[in-house]
Design an enzyme around this catalytic site. Structure first.
Site, PDB file in Angstrom:
ATOM      1  N   ASP A   1      89.002  58.209  31.911  1.00 44.50           N
ATOM      2  CA  ASP A   1      87.858  59.073  32.131  1.00 44.50           C
ATOM      3  C   ASP A   1      87.219  58.639  33.458  1.00 44.50           C
ATOM      4  OD1 ASP A   1      85.621  60.827  31.551  1.00 44.50           O
ATOM      5  OD2 ASP A   1      84.516  59.032  30.963  1.00 44.50           O
TER       6      ASP A   1
ATOM      7  N   ASP B   1      83.403  59.670  34.794  1.00 44.93           N
ATOM      8  CA  ASP B   1      81.969  59.395  34.694  1.00 44.93           C
ATOM      9  C   ASP B   1      81.672  58.480  33.510  1.00 44.93           C
ATOM     10  OD1 ASP B   1      80.717  61.139  36.816  1.00 44.93           O
ATOM     11  OD2 ASP B   1      81.876  62.650  35.739  1.00 44.93           O
TER      12      ASP B   1
ATOM     13  N   ASP C   1      84.226  56.535  27.624  1.00 44.55           N
ATOM     14  CA  ASP C   1      82.940  55.933  27.257  1.00 44.55           C
ATOM     15  C   ASP C   1      82.104  56.777  26.301  1.00 44.55           C
ATOM     16  OD1 ASP C   1      82.485  57.840  29.488  1.00 44.55           O
ATOM     17  OD2 ASP C   1      80.406  57.179  29.298  1.00 44.55           O
TER      18      ASP C   1
END
Length: 214
Positions: free
Chosen positions: A9, A11, A157
């Site tokens: 991922d 961001d 996240d």
């Protein structure tokens, strides 16, 4: 862990972008009729779906909101930095792993960020994925690369990262330095939890068992 391909991922995993995203969201609050937040960290136990539900933004208006967010975010992108330890982590992993990116952010934003910060370790980037379209994007990526779910691991996240991976049986490492808290991520039962980039390297290189938590 036998995976030779690591899918990241962007961001909240590589880029410490949550504070800037929160600023963008506050600037759009009046247009989309939701309250501003004085501290984005108060929302770390909430999933993206929960935050959108609380905002009152309709599913019809969501694409327009995301368009505005991405445009505004790109204009502020130069202030976003990598999390501490990310460069060292990628340098270590790139020695024997293939690194990819799969993200909802725009290709131009991701490539500019990686180049500016000396993080050009990735040989493929799948960008501009719909906010809740990562499971289908993962399936397409695996098919196009002739990979099975056992060949890869995803690193993210957020709650939606774990949910997407569970939908397509892709192993997932949840990192606790991004948008969602360790407590909330644990509730989704990721394969592994990493509290630092250095710990993530250990998980991915040393074949630590699923549900390792430090």
């Amino acid at each position: 862990m036998d995976a030779d391909v690591i899918i990241f991922d962007f961001d909240g995993t590589l880029a410490d972008s949550a504070p800037v995203m929160a600023d963008c969201a506050n600037e759009l609050a009046e247009k989309y009729h939701y309250p501003k937040t004085d501290d984005w960290r108060k929302n770390r136990n909430k999933s993206t779906k929960e935050l959108l539900r609380e905002s009152g933004i309709s599913w019809y208006r969501l694409p327009f909101f995301m368009r505005d967010m991405k445009r505004m975010f790109r204009s502020k992108m130069t202030s976003v930095k990598p999390f501490e330890g990310i460069k060292e982590m990628l340098d270590a992993l790139s020695r024997d792993k293939r690194l990819l990116v799969l993200t909802s952010n725009k290709f131009e934003v991701v490539t500019e960020f990686l180049k500016r910060n000396g993080l050009e370790y990735f040989d493929r980037m799948e960008c501009n994925i719909p906010l809740f379209g990562k499971s289908k994007a993962l399936e397409r990526l695996l098919k196009s690369e002739s990979l099975s779910a056992d060949d890869v691991v995803y690193v993210g996240d957020e709650v939606r990262d774990i949910e997407a991976c569970h939908e397509v049986a892709v192993p997932v490492v949840a990192v606790t330095w991004g948008m969602n808290t360790r407590q909330r991520l644990t509730e989704l039962n990721p394969g592994w939890l990493a509290d630092s980039p250095n710990e993530l390297v250990g998980i991915l290189q040393n074949n630590k068992s699923p549900n390792h938590s430090g």
